[in-house]
Design a protein around this motif. Structure first.
Motif, short mmCIF file in Angstrom:
data_model
loop_
_atom_site.label_atom_id
_atom_site.label_comp_id
_atom_site.label_asym_id
_atom_site.label_seq_id
_atom_site.Cartn_x
_atom_site.Cartn_y
_atom_site.Cartn_z
N ARG A 34 39.64 38.94 46.68
CA ARG A 34 39.84 39.90 47.70
C ARG A 34 40.37 41.01 46.74
NH1 ARG A 34 41.31 40.78 52.79
NH2 ARG A 34 41.79 42.83 53.02
N TRP A 37 37.36 42.95 45.47
CA TRP A 37 36.69 43.53 46.60
C TRP A 37 37.40 44.70 46.96
CZ3 TRP A 37 32.24 43.43 49.37
CH2 TRP A 37 32.34 44.10 50.45
N ASP A 38 38.76 44.70 46.99
CA ASP A 38 39.43 45.95 47.32
C ASP A 38 39.43 47.17 46.48
OD1 ASP A 38 40.22 44.94 49.58
OD2 ASP A 38 42.16 44.29 49.01
#
Length: 362
Positions: A34, A37-38
């Motif tokens: 995550r 991804w951010d």
């Protein structure tokens, strides 16, 4: 009445035993994913805002807008005007051709039809009608009446009593009983085959279907339920871990933002406000503006000196021409119009004729 939530089924021991370790493992695996991804999403947004959008505007929007406004629009208007002109010409030509066709072709054709062709056609139709009536009677007497008479009095009785009556007797008294017997035999054979098929189906059900149903109910159904529970818990754990990783990623991003602002942004702002801004103001007030004023003054002085030199050369040439020839010099075709009593050029003033000293004294 208030909408009450639907009661959920109680969770079993297997679900509770699987949920906690699965969520821990998935959380450890999903948090780095995550965060990466951010970071990629933030970099992509910055790239689109800083590079791709200006590049798209500079390479596509502005050239195509200029092409549409400066090339396609005038071309379209010229094409529309040309189409209107061509359409008007075609309309005038069509009306002329229609007038010629009506006057030179249609009117003579209508007159010939009414005066010559219609009476001639009616006469030919009457003659053909009389001829056709006689020919019809002749054809009927030669080709129709003999075959009809032969069929009615010879062939029809021969076919009736030679074929139809014996065939009906044969169908009623021979073929029908034989067909009934064959149908009875077929029905008996079908009943026997149906009984054999039912027995074979019962044997197949007993040997194959019953064991498969027992294995499905006893083994596969509990195993499938366990697999469904495991997969559902894994999916729920992934969703929960993704949300938790989002909170963690946002917290890390805010911490990095504050660190960058405190380590880079505030010192840079302080340097800009305390050092660079006063230096820039001093450079603008002490160096750039005096240099600009000096350059403007020097340019204005150079233009005035050049204009004075040009006027001096023009006056010397005029005086030399007057001294040699005695008349006004021939200036170039284009004169700068001057108003009376001044050397300032006027855009709409008519140039006044110059008078030589000799003519003025004479």
């Amino acid at each position: 009445m208030e909408n009450r939530p639907t009661p959920q089924a109680p969770e079993g021991c297997l679900t509770i035993a699987i949920r906690v370790p699965v969520r821990i493992v998935v959380l450890v695996l999903v948090v780095p994913v995550r965060i990466v991804w951010d970071l990629l999403a933030t970099g992509a947004k910055a790239l689109r805002r800083v590079v791709l959008a200006p590049l798209w505007r500079a390479l596509v929007v502005i050239p195509f807008g200029w092409l549409y406004a400066c090339v396609l629009t005038p071309l379209g208007r010229a094409t529309a005007w040309l189409g209107r002109v061509v359409g008007a010409g075609i309309g005038w030509l069509g009306r002329g051709v229609a007038w010629v066709a009506v006057t030179l072709v249609a009117a003579p054709a209508v007159w010939a039809h009414r005066t010559v062709l219609a009476p001639l056609g009616r006469g030919v139709a009457r003659v053909a009608r009389g001829t056709g009536l006689g020919l019809r009677w002749l054809l009927w007497a030669v080709f129709v009446w003999p075959p009809v008479t032969l069929w009615r009095w010879v062939l029809a009785p021969l076919l009736r009593y030679g074929l139809v009556v014996p065939g009906a007797w044969l169908y009623r008294y021979v073929l029908t009983p034989a067909g009934h017997a064959i149908a009875l035999l077929v029905a008996l054979a079908r009943a026997g085959l149906a009984a054999v098929g039912r027995g074979f189906a019962a044997l197949i059900v007993l040997l194959f279907v019953v064991p498969v149903v027992w294995a499905y109910r006893t083994l596969l159904t509990p195993l499938g339920r366990a697999v469904v529970v495991v997969l559902r818990e894994i999916g729920d754990a992934i969703g929960h871990a993704w949300r938790v990783a989002g909170f963690v990623s946002r917290a890390v991003g805010r911490a990095l933002e504050r660190l960058a602002r405190n380590l880079l942004g505030r010192p840079a702002r302080w340097v800009y406000a305390v050092l660079l801004t006063p230096v820039g103001h001093w450079m603008r007030e002490a160096v750039l503006r005096p240099a600009k004023r000096a350059a403007l003054t020097a340019g204005r002085s150079a233009r005035e000196a050049l204009a004075s030199a040009r006027e001096t050369v023009r006056t010397a040439r005029r005086d030399a021409w007057r001294a040699l020839v005695g008349g006004p010099p021939r200036e170039p075709a284009e004169h700068r119009a001057r108003t009376l009593g001044s050397t300032t050029t006027a855009s709409g003033a008519v140039p006044a004729p110059e008078i030589s000293l000799s003519k003025a004294e004479g």
